[in-house]
Design an enzyme around this catalytic site. Structure first.
Site, PDB file in Angstrom:
ATOM      1  N   ALA A  67       0.864  -1.177   0.000  1.00  0.00           N
ATOM      2  CA  ALA A  67       0.000   0.000   0.000  1.00  0.00           C
ATOM      3  C   ALA A  67       0.900   1.227   0.000  1.00  0.00           C
ATOM      4  O   ALA A  67       2.077   1.145   0.357  1.00  0.00           O
ATOM      5  CB  ALA A  67      -0.866  -0.025   1.251  1.00  0.00           C
ATOM      6  N   GLY A 106       0.880  -5.194   0.713  1.00  0.00           N
ATOM      7  CA  GLY A 106      -0.227  -5.220  -0.237  1.00  0.00           C
ATOM      8  C   GLY A 106       0.185  -5.746  -1.602  1.00  0.00           C
ATOM      9  O   GLY A 106      -0.656  -6.205  -2.384  1.00  0.00           O
ATOM     10  N   GLU A 109      -0.070  -9.366  -1.209  1.00  0.00           N
ATOM     11  CA  GLU A 109      -1.507  -9.642  -1.062  1.00  0.00           C
ATOM     12  C   GLU A 109      -2.215  -9.567  -2.420  1.00  0.00           C
ATOM     13  O   GLU A 109      -3.151 -10.318  -2.685  1.00  0.00           O
ATOM     14  CB  GLU A 109      -2.134  -8.661  -0.060  1.00  0.00           C
ATOM     15  CG  GLU A 109      -1.654  -8.935   1.373  1.00  0.00           C
ATOM     16  CD  GLU A 109      -2.078  -7.861   2.357  1.00  0.00           C
ATOM     17  OE1 GLU A 109      -1.690  -6.695   2.159  1.00  0.00           O
ATOM     18  OE2 GLU A 109      -2.813  -8.183   3.301  1.00  0.00           O
ATOM     19  N   GLU A 129       4.285  -5.561   7.147  1.00  0.00           N
ATOM     20  CA  GLU A 129       3.435  -4.527   7.752  1.00  0.00           C
ATOM     21  C   GLU A 129       3.721  -4.321   9.235  1.00  0.00           C
ATOM     22  O   GLU A 129       3.592  -3.222   9.762  1.00  0.00           O
ATOM     23  CB  GLU A 129       1.955  -4.893   7.577  1.00  0.00           C
ATOM     24  CG  GLU A 129       1.399  -4.675   6.180  1.00  0.00           C
ATOM     25  CD  GLU A 129       1.596  -5.867   5.256  1.00  0.00           C
ATOM     26  OE1 GLU A 129       2.435  -6.744   5.572  1.00  0.00           O
ATOM     27  OE2 GLU A 129       0.928  -5.927   4.207  1.00  0.00           O
TER      28      GLU A 129
HETATM   29  N1  3HC Z   1       4.568   3.483  -0.041  1.00  0.00           N
HETATM   30  C1  3HC Z   1       5.009   4.725  -0.339  1.00  0.00           C
HETATM   31  N2  3HC Z   1       6.302   5.025  -0.596  1.00  0.00           N
HETATM   32  C2  3HC Z   1       7.175   4.008  -0.545  1.00  0.00           C
HETATM   33  C3  3HC Z   1       6.790   2.681  -0.248  1.00  0.00           C
HETATM   34  C4  3HC Z   1       5.414   2.435   0.000  1.00  0.00           C
HETATM   35  N3  3HC Z   1       4.953   1.209   0.276  1.00  0.00           N
HETATM   36  N4  3HC Z   1       7.888   1.898  -0.253  1.00  0.00           N
HETATM   37  C5  3HC Z   1       8.920   2.702  -0.551  1.00  0.00           C
HETATM   38  N5  3HC Z   1       8.501   3.977  -0.727  1.00  0.00           N
HETATM   39  C6  3HC Z   1       9.304   5.148  -1.114  1.00  0.00           C
HETATM   40  C7  3HC Z   1      10.373   5.477  -0.083  1.00  0.00           C
HETATM   41  O1  3HC Z   1       9.863   6.329   0.903  1.00  0.00           O
HETATM   42  C8  3HC Z   1      11.427   6.143  -0.946  1.00  0.00           C
HETATM   43  O2  3HC Z   1      11.021   7.489  -1.154  1.00  0.00           O
HETATM   44  P1  3HC Z   1      12.117   8.645  -1.314  1.00  0.00           P
HETATM   45  O3  3HC Z   1      12.944   8.275  -2.511  1.00  0.00           O
HETATM   46  O4  3HC Z   1      11.307   9.870  -1.485  1.00  0.00           O
HETATM   47  O5  3HC Z   1      12.925   8.630  -0.059  1.00  0.00           O
HETATM   48  C9  3HC Z   1      11.322   5.416  -2.275  1.00  0.00           C
HETATM   49  O6  3HC Z   1      10.038   4.788  -2.279  1.00  0.00           O
HETATM   50  C10 3HC Z   1      12.370   4.345  -2.452  1.00  0.00           C
HETATM   51  O7  3HC Z   1      12.356   3.522  -1.299  1.00  0.00           O
HETATM   52  P2  3HC Z   1      13.701   2.949  -0.665  1.00  0.00           P
HETATM   53  O8  3HC Z   1      14.712   4.037  -0.547  1.00  0.00           O
HETATM   54  O9  3HC Z   1      13.301   2.215   0.562  1.00  0.00           O
HETATM   55  O10 3HC Z   1      14.156   1.956  -1.827  1.00  0.00           O
HETATM   56  P3  3HC Z   1      14.889   0.567  -1.711  1.00  0.00           P
HETATM   57  O11 3HC Z   1      15.151   0.145  -3.093  1.00  0.00           O
HETATM   58  O12 3HC Z   1      16.026   0.657  -0.760  1.00  0.00           O
HETATM   59  O13 3HC Z   1      13.842  -0.428  -1.039  1.00  0.00           O
HETATM   60  C11 3HC Z   1      11.697  -1.484  -0.768  1.00  0.00           C
HETATM   61  C12 3HC Z   1      12.675  -0.766  -1.726  1.00  0.00           C
HETATM   62  C13 3HC Z   1      12.317  -2.796  -0.305  1.00  0.00           C
HETATM   63  C14 3HC Z   1      10.417  -1.691  -1.487  1.00  0.00           C
HETATM   64  C15 3HC Z   1      11.495  -0.597   0.500  1.00  0.00           C
HETATM   65  O14 3HC Z   1      11.158   0.705   0.072  1.00  0.00           O
HETATM   66  C16 3HC Z   1      10.404  -1.050   1.410  1.00  0.00           C
HETATM   67  O15 3HC Z   1      10.635  -1.918   2.233  1.00  0.00           O
HETATM   68  N6  3HC Z   1       9.216  -0.436   1.313  1.00  0.00           N
HETATM   69  C17 3HC Z   1       8.129  -0.687   2.234  1.00  0.00           C
HETATM   70  C18 3HC Z   1       7.464  -2.013   2.006  1.00  0.00           C
HETATM   71  C19 3HC Z   1       6.317  -2.188   2.955  1.00  0.00           C
HETATM   72  O16 3HC Z   1       6.445  -2.018   4.151  1.00  0.00           O
HETATM   73  N7  3HC Z   1       5.151  -2.541   2.429  1.00  0.00           N
HETATM   74  C20 3HC Z   1       3.972  -2.693   3.211  1.00  0.00           C
HETATM   75  C21 3HC Z   1       3.183  -1.423   3.157  1.00  0.00           C
HETATM   76  S1  3HC Z   1       1.768  -1.443   4.218  1.00  0.00           S
HETATM   77  C22 3HC Z   1       0.660  -2.404   3.356  1.00  0.00           C
HETATM   78  O17 3HC Z   1       0.939  -2.871   2.297  1.00  0.00           O
HETATM   79  C23 3HC Z   1      -0.675  -2.560   4.019  1.00  0.00           C
HETATM   80  C24 3HC Z   1      -1.504  -3.583   3.348  1.00  0.00           C
HETATM   81  O18 3HC Z   1      -1.387  -4.803   4.010  1.00  0.00           O
HETATM   82  C25 3HC Z   1      -2.927  -3.176   3.323  1.00  0.00           C
END
Ligand code: 3HC
Length: 719
Positions: A67, A106, A109, A129
């Site tokens: 998400a 997500g 998912e 998450e």
């Molecule tokens: N939403 C919004 N922005 C995101 C994002 C997300 N899910 N994931 C990464 N970004 C953004 C970062 O903030 C960053 O922004 P910036 O350049 O402005 O600083 C940019 O994308 C690049 O991210 P990284 O610097 O972290 O890039 P990497 O290549 O090092 O890592 C990644 C990539 C492994 C995908 C890492 O970004 C990550 O772990 N992201 C989060 C993944 C996550 O936690 N997903 C679950 C979200 S909650 C969810 O899905 C709820 C659902 O169950 C309903």
């Protein structure tokens, strides 16, 4: 697609197959435009008679990163995720997720509502998450247990760590791995399935959840894991409750409804806000505000570490883990042998615990080469000096490195407090000199303070920050100032702990209060671990009078109570154990020293202990911000969470202060000033922010701080 929505989906057709490509750089989160695109194109593909199968994939390096985290707590347009995923799940035509990169949260998912899943061999899947104070709220808690069994699913969701494609295939999360062209393989796979009358849906696979029904161990083990690894966190309990519903509810949709309720509770919980602050805070910390984003990076293809002790060895492991060949230099053959032995043992422990394969161990060990000669460092791209803290010795080493290494090489010092400019001055390349303060054990701790000297060049800084990221560190920039960020803040924290002891609290009470607050280790346990004798010896050497706050620890040292190393300090330790036992024999010393210093011992509440120790961090943090030593308040939160055991779910000390309200923080400091007026003088930055905006979030950028200081001089009597 409408332009106001964020992100999009590209639609193309290959014969009888529609390809939906999520396009929302850099990592393809499910932002409003992506959800709208998926909703629109899944219908379009279903309505087109020429289409017989659908492939869902991502543009660039990511499949879908989950998400859109920035949307949480905000109003968001576009269709909701549940409706969109339902449309995919009930597509009349089979859907295959072609996982081209990271499929997280997500993202996974979404893949789980598809009928089939294929990944490249570099694909990564996971439900992280929990790291954001959330649970997988788009069906993950109901579908993953059906696919891989509740036990495994719980482990994966509580740990929140991603998994390789190979492991995902073994576990049954994906159906196949593509070794060549993902799209070609995905099309071929789907063509074979197109003729089938039925296509599997994860929601219908009930066998594994039914097997777990009535087995109390499944949930009990998960609860034990959560208590051990995620103390104080709200989301793990919610995840377990969701899986309990997956196991016990006959109707899949009832489980989904419960998941939504529990997700909402996480969303509303302050821990979620704190943990998302840390997610973005870590990414913000990696940027240096006055260094352009496109600053060229220097190549780092080889490294050399000077010193093979605990720090040197740990730092070498970081390089090897990042795939960078590294030489470890020590001038003493025995030390070098011992250092290499420790490295080997550390890796072997990881193999034994299943965290690394023997093959991976051999690979990383193959990247680490011991050497006794400086000349071997001639061709390295970066040297990290990791000898003990002695300026003369470090300067001598840097002089040597300066003559031996190539002109482009960066020279870094792993110092926890020495003056980087003084070290740089011993070289002919101060622009290439930087501090890299790793935390011990360096192969485990995530924090890396990158110390910017007055001459450290933009390229040097940008390169070392990028290297930190490659090593998986939480890298934070600090100006070259005494104690840098973390240890400078720590001084006030331990000062307050010591004063509380003089005023009537016992070590156990102080530690318990702070551990209940969430700190991973209370200050007295920490001091016992580090060794009380370090400060005592240093003071003796400098013929310095013991400051009031250290009088008790120095008195303990006089009785050979140095901490864990002598099995007694503030606590007693039994042979070979690190578990602290109360030391009632110390209480007479505490009383005597309080009396000698005319301090009346009194009953102290746990709340006062927490407030005094944590607000000491906050006030010093405000000064650090004011002086520009840290770029932003969030950087200090990253430092404290990754280096000092501050609970992530409280978002770091500065975020905690924001949540309390800065005016409230100042009011408490006013109350404490009766105890110590000088210590509890609020930092001018703190006062200013409390009046202006109420939070550190609104702290002025470094270039605007000069203005603040002039404000301070004119309006605060030059405090
Ligand atoms: N939403 C919004 N922005 C995101 C994002 C997300 N899910 N994931 C990464 N970004 C953004 C970062 O903030 C960053 O922004 P910036 O350049 O402005 O600083 C940019 O994308 C690049 O991210 P990284 O610097 O972290 O890039 P990497 O290549 O090092 O890592 C990644 C990539 C492994 C995908 C890492 O970004 C990550 O772990 N992201 C989060 C993944 C996550 O936690 N997903 C679950 C979200 S909650 C969810 O899905 C709820 C659902 O169950 C309903």
């Amino acid at each position: 697609m409408t332009n106001e929505l964020k992100g999009k989906v590209n639609y193309s057709v290959n014969g009888n197959i529609a390809i939906l490509e999520v396009d929302n750089p850099p990592v393809n989160p499910l932002s409003s435009g992506v959800r709208a695109g998926l909703a629109e194109y899944i219908v379009k593909a279903n309505e087109d008679d020429a289409i017989e199968g659908i492939i869902l994939t991502g543009a660039g390096r990511s499949f879908i990163a989950g998400a859109d985290i920035s949307e949480f707590g905000q109003k968001s347009d576009g269709p909701d995720l549940h409706t969109t995923l339902k449309d995919i799940e009930f597509s009349k035509k089979p859907v295959l997720a072609a996982i081209n990169g990271t499929a997280l949260g997500g993202g996974l998912e979404t893949a789980l509502v598809c009928n089939y899943r294929m990944g490249t061999n570099k694909a990564i899947v996971g439900l992280p998450e929990v790291n954001l104070g959330l649970l997988p709220g788009a069906g993950g808690t109901q579908r993953l247990p059906r696919l891989i069994g509740p036990s495994q699913a719980l482990k994966m969701m509580i740990a929140g760590t991603p998994m390789s494609a190979k492991k995902a295939l073994q576990q049954g999360i994906i159906d196949a791995i593509s070794e060549n062209s993902l799209m070609e393989d995905a099309i071929a796979f789907l063509q074979e399935k197109i003729g089938s009358s039925e296509h599997p849906k994860v929601r219908d696979k009930n066998e594994k959840v039914l097997e777990a029904r009535g087995d109390e161990n499944v949930l009990a083990e998960a609860k034990a894991l959560a208590a051990k690894t995620r103390r104080g966190q709200f989301a793990p309990g919610q995840i377990i409750a969701c899986v309990e519903a997956a196991i016990n509810e006959d109707d899949f949709d009832v489980g989904m409804k419960k998941e939504s309720e529990y997700f909402l509770e996480c969303l509303m919980n302050p821990q979620r806000e704190a943990m998302i602050h840390i997610f973005f805070g870590e990414r913000a910390a990696s940027k240096i505000s006055d260094i352009p984003k496109d600053t060229p990076l220097l190549p780092i293809n080889s490294a050399g570490i000077v010193g093979s002790g605990t720090m040197g060895g740990g730092i070498a492991m970081n390089f090897a883990n990042a795939g960078i060949p590294v030489l470890v230099l020590d001038q003493d053959e025995k030390n070098l042998e011992r250092g290499m032995g420790v490295i080997e043992k550390n890796y072997q422990m990881m193999v034994d615990r299943g965290r690394m394969s023997q093959e991976q161990k051999d690979m990383v060990m193959g990247l680490i080469t011991p050497t006794l000669t400086y000349d071997d460092l001639a061709n390295i791209d970066i040297a990290v000096e990791a000898v003990y803290e002695n300026l003369d010795l470090k300067q001598e080493i840097f002089k040597k490195l300066d003559t031996i290494t190539k002109e482009h090489a960066i020279l870094a010092s792993n110092t926890s407090g020495l003056d980087i400019d003084a070290i740089a001055a011993s070289t002919s390349r101060p622009g290439k000199v930087v501090g890299t303060h790793f935390f011990s054990p360096a192969n485990v701790m995530r924090l890396l303070e990158v110390v910017r000297g007055k001459d450290s060049s933009d390229e040097t800084m940008a390169t070392v920050m990028s290297l930190g990221k490659k090593m998986g560190k939480a890298a934070v920039v600090s100006l070259n100032a005494p104690g840098f960020i973390g240890n400078r803040m720590l001084a006030g924290y331990t000062y307050q702990a010591n004063m509380l002891l003089l005023e009537g609290a016992l070590p156990n009470q102080v530690d318990s209060a702070l551990e209940s607050f969430g700190m991973s280790m209370g200050p007295f346990r920490m001091m016992d671990l580090v060794g009380l004798d370090l400060g005592w010896r240093a003071r003796k050497l400098a013929k310095m009078e013991t400051p009031l706050a250290n009088k008790i620890s120095d008195a303990l040292c006089e009785q050979d109570r140095f901490g864990q190393k002598t099995s007694k300090g503030f606590y007693n330790y039994s042979e070979g154990s690190r578990a602290p036992n109360p030391a009632p024999e110390n209480e007479a010393i505490y009383k005597e020293i309080s009396e000698q210093n005319k301090i009346e011992r009194r009953e102290i509440s746990d709340q006062e202990i927490v407030d005094r120790c944590i607000l000491a961090l906050v006030n010093e943090g405000a000064r650090i911000l004011e002086e520009g030593v840290a770029q932003r308040s969030g950087d200090m939160d990253i430092v404290y969470i990754n280096g000092y055991g501050f609970p992530i779910w409280r978002g770091g000390p500065m975020f905690y202060a924001n949540q309390q309200g800065l005016s409230e923080v100042i009011n408490k400091m006013k109350d404490f000033s009766a105890l110590d007026e000088n210590f509890w003088k609020p930092a001018p930055m703190l006062k200013w922010l409390a009046e202006e905006s109420g939070t550190f979030g609104e702290a002025p950028a470094p270039e605007e701080r000069a203005e603040l200081l002039s404000f301070r001089n004119t309006n605060m009597g030059g405090v």
